[in-house]
Write a protein that holds these residues in place. Structure first.
Motif, mmCIF file in Angstrom:
data_model
loop_
_atom_site.group_PDB
_atom_site.id
_atom_site.type_symbol
_atom_site.label_atom_id
_atom_site.label_comp_id
_atom_site.label_asym_id
_atom_site.label_seq_id
_atom_site.Cartn_x
_atom_site.Cartn_y
_atom_site.Cartn_z
ATOM 1 N N SER A 294 0.806 -1.219 0.000
ATOM 2 C CA SER A 294 0.000 0.000 0.000
ATOM 3 C C SER A 294 0.838 1.268 0.000
ATOM 4 O O SER A 294 0.381 2.311 -0.468
ATOM 5 N N MET A 295 2.070 1.212 0.530
ATOM 6 C CA MET A 295 2.917 2.407 0.561
ATOM 7 C C MET A 295 3.778 2.543 -0.685
ATOM 8 O O MET A 295 4.421 3.570 -0.890
ATOM 9 N N PHE A 296 3.824 1.513 -1.521
ATOM 10 C CA PHE A 296 4.558 1.607 -2.791
ATOM 11 C C PHE A 296 3.776 0.858 -3.867
ATOM 12 O O PHE A 296 4.220 -0.153 -4.394
ATOM 13 N N PRO A 297 2.571 1.363 -4.216
ATOM 14 C CA PRO A 297 1.664 0.635 -5.100
ATOM 15 C C PRO A 297 2.167 0.445 -6.526
ATOM 16 O O PRO A 297 1.664 -0.422 -7.233
ATOM 17 N N SER A 298 3.135 1.246 -6.964
ATOM 18 C CA SER A 298 3.612 1.117 -8.343
ATOM 19 C C SER A 298 4.918 0.346 -8.442
ATOM 20 O O SER A 298 5.554 0.320 -9.491
ATOM 21 N N VAL A 299 5.323 -0.291 -7.357
ATOM 22 C CA VAL A 299 6.589 -1.021 -7.319
ATOM 23 C C VAL A 299 6.331 -2.517 -7.476
ATOM 24 O O VAL A 299 5.359 -3.049 -6.942
ATOM 25 N N THR A 300 7.203 -3.198 -8.220
ATOM 26 C CA THR A 300 7.211 -4.653 -8.278
ATOM 27 C C THR A 300 8.334 -5.134 -7.368
ATOM 28 O O THR A 300 9.506 -5.073 -7.734
ATOM 29 N N PRO A 301 8.023 -5.576 -6.138
ATOM 30 C CA PRO A 301 9.064 -5.786 -5.128
ATOM 31 C C PRO A 301 10.171 -6.752 -5.527
ATOM 32 O O PRO A 301 11.338 -6.513 -5.226
ATOM 33 N N PHE A 302 9.824 -7.867 -6.200
ATOM 34 C CA PHE A 302 10.850 -8.856 -6.528
ATOM 35 C C PHE A 302 11.932 -8.283 -7.435
ATOM 36 O O PHE A 302 13.064 -8.761 -7.432
ATOM 37 N N THR A 303 11.583 -7.300 -8.230
ATOM 38 C CA THR A 303 12.554 -6.741 -9.173
ATOM 39 C C THR A 303 13.135 -5.406 -8.736
ATOM 40 O O THR A 303 14.112 -4.945 -9.320
ATOM 41 N N GLN A 304 12.549 -4.779 -7.719
ATOM 42 C CA GLN A 304 12.966 -3.419 -7.368
ATOM 43 C C GLN A 304 13.375 -3.242 -5.910
ATOM 44 O O GLN A 304 13.828 -2.165 -5.543
ATOM 45 N N GLN A 305 13.213 -4.261 -5.082
ATOM 46 C CA GLN A 305 13.561 -4.130 -3.673
ATOM 47 C C GLN A 305 14.691 -5.080 -3.295
ATOM 48 O O GLN A 305 14.831 -6.161 -3.878
ATOM 49 N N ASN A 306 15.470 -4.668 -2.309
ATOM 50 C CA ASN A 306 16.461 -5.541 -1.694
ATOM 51 C C ASN A 306 15.746 -6.364 -0.630
ATOM 52 O O ASN A 306 15.290 -5.833 0.380
ATOM 53 N N LEU A 307 15.659 -7.670 -0.831
ATOM 54 C CA LEU A 307 14.851 -8.525 0.028
ATOM 55 C C LEU A 307 15.685 -9.299 1.052
ATOM 56 O O LEU A 307 15.139 -10.135 1.777
ATOM 57 N N THR A 308 16.966 -9.027 1.112
ATOM 58 C CA THR A 308 17.851 -9.880 1.910
ATOM 59 C C THR A 308 17.612 -9.790 3.408
ATOM 60 O O THR A 308 18.011 -10.687 4.147
ATOM 61 N N SER A 309 16.983 -8.722 3.885
ATOM 62 C CA SER A 309 16.782 -8.600 5.327
ATOM 63 C C SER A 309 15.324 -8.402 5.721
ATOM 64 O O SER A 309 15.024 -8.231 6.904
ATOM 65 N N VAL A 310 14.409 -8.422 4.758
ATOM 66 C CA VAL A 310 13.013 -8.179 5.100
ATOM 67 C C VAL A 310 12.427 -9.387 5.831
ATOM 68 O O VAL A 310 12.908 -10.525 5.689
ATOM 69 N N ASN A 311 11.410 -9.141 6.622
ATOM 70 C CA ASN A 311 10.680 -10.235 7.255
ATOM 71 C C ASN A 311 10.145 -11.169 6.174
ATOM 72 O O ASN A 311 9.606 -10.722 5.155
ATOM 73 N N SER A 312 10.285 -12.472 6.379
ATOM 74 C CA SER A 312 9.742 -13.429 5.422
ATOM 75 C C SER A 312 9.404 -14.715 6.142
ATOM 76 O O SER A 312 10.024 -15.062 7.165
ATOM 77 N N LEU A 313 8.444 -15.451 5.624
ATOM 78 C CA LEU A 313 8.014 -16.696 6.244
ATOM 79 C C LEU A 313 9.127 -17.739 6.269
ATOM 80 O O LEU A 313 9.339 -18.373 7.306
ATOM 81 N N PRO A 314 9.866 -17.986 5.165
ATOM 82 C CA PRO A 314 10.939 -18.985 5.256
ATOM 83 C C PRO A 314 12.015 -18.612 6.271
ATOM 84 O O PRO A 314 12.514 -19.483 7.000
ATOM 85 N N ARG A 315 12.375 -17.340 6.341
ATOM 86 C CA ARG A 315 13.384 -16.924 7.304
ATOM 87 C C ARG A 315 12.850 -17.049 8.741
ATOM 88 O O ARG A 315 13.585 -17.442 9.654
ATOM 89 N N TYR A 316 11.591 -16.728 8.931
ATOM 90 C CA TYR A 316 10.969 -16.823 10.244
ATOM 91 C C TYR A 316 10.941 -18.271 10.726
ATOM 92 O O TYR A 316 11.295 -18.573 11.876
ATOM 93 N N LEU A 317 10.521 -19.165 9.839
ATOM 94 C CA LEU A 317 10.446 -20.572 10.217
ATOM 95 C C LEU A 317 11.839 -21.172 10.419
ATOM 96 O O LEU A 317 12.009 -22.071 11.255
ATOM 97 N N SER A 318 12.820 -20.691 9.681
ATOM 98 C CA SER A 318 14.195 -21.169 9.884
ATOM 99 C C SER A 318 14.664 -20.876 11.302
ATOM 100 O O SER A 318 15.384 -21.679 11.914
ATOM 101 N N ALA A 319 14.245 -19.724 11.826
ATOM 102 C CA ALA A 319 14.623 -19.376 13.195
ATOM 103 C C ALA A 319 14.027 -20.344 14.207
ATOM 104 O O ALA A 319 14.562 -20.506 15.318
ATOM 105 N N LEU A 320 12.949 -21.029 13.811
ATOM 106 C CA LEU A 320 12.317 -22.015 14.690
ATOM 107 C C LEU A 320 12.803 -23.431 14.418
ATOM 108 O O LEU A 320 12.277 -24.387 14.993
ATOM 109 N N GLY A 321 13.779 -23.557 13.497
ATOM 110 C CA GLY A 321 14.367 -24.865 13.243
ATOM 111 C C GLY A 321 13.891 -25.573 11.998
ATOM 112 O O GLY A 321 14.237 -26.743 11.772
#
Length: 611
Positions: A294-321
């Motif tokens: 909603s704060m960047f409606p004209s952005v395609t995140p996979f191609t325009q954002q650095n995703l290496t540190s954002v919250n994500s489900l796989p990274r979250y679950l990895s922290a749980l083992g």
């Protein structure tokens, strides 16, 4: 004849602005007068930039009219195939569009004919009015062309993308694209969307405000003693047309999924995605990160954002083992997934397509005779990969699997009964008895394809029903298919809501409490999935759960307050955000993704690990 070059470019500009509005089927009847003016001035600015670079008006006219014609054709077919006009962010995913282009029908239409007629008129004028003239000296020509270049760029940046555009009354209402384009014109809206590529902080944001709000989150979630294995499936174009239009068929389309819902043994509902009939990777982003676009409606995140540190489900679950893996039966270059998936925390990502060498076969993850269906790998074969990945897991740790399917992707004239190359058994052909007027061939193909999804999901659940370990599966659609103009009794926001509402179902091989949650935000599905699995939440996930009580829907283009029936358009960067729960979520999200923010890591860790 002295003024012919200038008049020529003005005429070209009017024609080009009209071409762009024809590309979105704008009949101009609801267009504001200022939209005509701004559109023509934007086109003129582009022609003047070309003239400043080339120095010959007639050559600039030919080059500009060719550019606008190709642009208009691309925009028209983008609208036809994906239900939305071509926007600046689409340029970042041009490779994906080229990859699936062969599945669509590019037959000419009256709109294309009108666009080409205007192009021919421009060419004839440019050639007919080309005449020998005395060339200006460089001392005169260079300052003139430099001045035109500067004025044109300033006009586009300030007059069309900046403060003057706001003073002129231009505003975007993102939840209904026609309100924007049909009122202000294609070119002006495109300039405004270009300006939205910049990611501004929400109003009043500061890192200290985030820390203060984090102290207010009440999170008492805990994790059950046994962590279930989790499978998340984003099913391409899975959609339930019964929520939008009335139709009947000669056989049920999704009998198994319907039976699960009727048995009250699954959690189910509809997720409101960021886009209608397109934007798979944007849906994936909202689902996997629980970050709203909603704060960047004209952005395609996979191609325009650095995703290496954002919250994500796989990274979250990895922290749980958890161990994890992802699979998508298409090119890894589409939407930059080869980079995006590892950046989101996937340890192993598998890909498959017909043309390239595929490691799945060598790894024993796919049978030697994969089942092609409707232009791609079938859901049945995709789910077979999930089963084989589960069989090859390290049983000492729980597993999270992610699958983005392909089977139901458009276009929808690929089966043999529609003259296409893919054979369909006559018994599996879902035939319409009524409904989808004028779109019967496309609708029957789509519904027949979805019937195969139902069969494949039944096979998947039957397989995991025999597994001793706890397994939970969530399947959700990414967006509606683009079939054309489907008739509906719903109008306005109710129609937009239902058109974006893709179904989801959460199933487990052990008893869970069935629930119909209705329409929820795409960003809310992951917290719901975790809660249903008995997995503790981070403070960020908890804030989304809390927000949903006051703001049940937060999408790319609007939000809906509890108890209200009309959406609100968020101007999050320039006005106080209310209610507090919404402000908290947007502050946390900005802290999560913005490079300028000092990230509060504890917000995004499992509650027991946050310290």
């Amino acid at each position: 004849m002295e003024h012919v070059p200038g008049l020529l470019l003005i005429g070209f500009s009017i024609a080009s602005a009209l071409q762009m509005d024809l590309s979105i089927k704008n009949d101009l009847q609801t267009m504001a007068p200022i939209g005509y003016i701004w559109g023509a001035l934007i086109a003129l600015s582009i022609y003047l930039i070309l003239y400043a670079c080339i120095g010959r008006a007639w050559i600039a006219g030919i080059a500009g009219s060719t550019l606008f014609t190709l642009w208009a054709i691309a925009s028209y077919y983008t609208l036809v195939f994906h239900g939305l006009p071509l926007s600046p962010s689409d340029l970042f995913s041009a490779g994906t569009a080229l990859d699936v282009m062969g599945t669509y029908d590019f037959s000419p239409t009256p709109y294309i004919g009108q666009i080409l007629c205007l192009y021919v008129c421009c060419l004839v004028l440019a050639i007919a009015l080309h005449y020998p003239r005395n060339r200006r000296s460089w001392k005169v020509a260079l300052p003139l062309r430099a001045g035109l270049l500067v004025v044109s760029i300033v006009w586009i940046v300030w007059g069309c993308m900046g403060s003057l555009a706001k003073l002129a009354g231009f505003r975007l209402s993102e939840w209904n694209w026609k309100e924007n384009y049909y009122q202000f014109g294609y070119l002006q809206v495109t300039c405004m969307k270009l300006a939205q590529l910049r990611f501004d902080p929400p109003y009043g944001y500061s890192d200290q405000a985030v820390a203060d709000l984090a102290e207010e989150v009440e999170n008492a979630s805990t994790t059950d003693s046994t962590l279930p294995n989790l499978i998340l499936i984003v099913n391409e174009s899975w959609f339930d047309w019964r929520q939008v239009t009335e139709f009947t068929t000669d056989q049920p389309v999704t009998p198994y999924l319907d039976s699960l819902i009727e048995s009250d043994s699954v959690v189910h509902g509809f997720t409101v995605g960021p886009l209608y009939a397109s934007g798979t990777s944007t849906t994936e982003y909202e689902l996997l990160t629980s970050n709203s676009t909603s704060m960047f409606p004209s952005v395609t995140p996979f191609t325009q954002q650095n995703l290496t540190s954002v919250n994500s489900l796989p990274r979250y679950l990895s922290a749980l083992g958890y161990a994890n893996a992802s699979f998508h039966p298409a090119s890894p270059q589409n939407y930059n997934r080869s980079t995006a998936y590892p950046a989101l925390g996937f340890e192993n990502s598998y890909w498959w397509n017909w043309e390239d060498y595929n490691s799945l076969n060598d790894a024993g993850l796919l049978s030697n005779d994969p089942y092609a269906f409707h232009g791609g790998l079938s859901d049945l074969s995709c789910f077979e990969v999930m089963e084989h990945l589960f069989e090859q897991r390290d049983s000492s740790q729980p597993l999270f699997l992610y699958n983005l399917t392909y089977q139901n992707h458009g276009g929808y004239l690929q089966f043999d009964f529609n003259g296409g190359d893919f054979a369909l058994d006559d018994a599996d052909h879902v035939r319409l008895l009524d409904g989808f007027d004028g779109l019967e061939p496309q609708a029957e193909e789509y519904l027949s394809s979805i019937r195969y999804t139902d069969i494949a999901f039944q096979q998947l659940t039957e397989y995991f029903s025999e597994v001793d370990e706890p397994v939970m599966i969530c399947m959700v659609g990414d967006h509606a298919p683009s079939l054309g103009e489907v008739q509906s009794s719903y109008t306005d926001f109710e129609y937009e809501l239902r058109s974006r509402g893709t179904p989801f179902v959460i199933w487990a091989n052990y008893p869970i409490e069935g629930q119909d949650v209705g329409y929820i935000s795409m960003i809310s599905l992951t917290p719901l999935f975790l809660q249903t699995a008995g997995i503790e939440l981070s403070d960020y996930y908890q804030s989304i759960v809390d927000m949903s009580e006051e703001v049940p829907l937060l999408s790319r283009d609007f939000y809906l307050l509890a108890g209200e029936t009309e959406p609100r358009i968020g101007d999050y960067s320039s006005a106080e955000i209310s209610p507090l729960s919404l402000r908290r979520c947007l502050y946390f999200e900005y802290n999560n993704v913005a490079r300028s923010a000092k990230r509060l890591d504890s917000l995004f860790l499992p509650h027991s690990l946050a310290g």
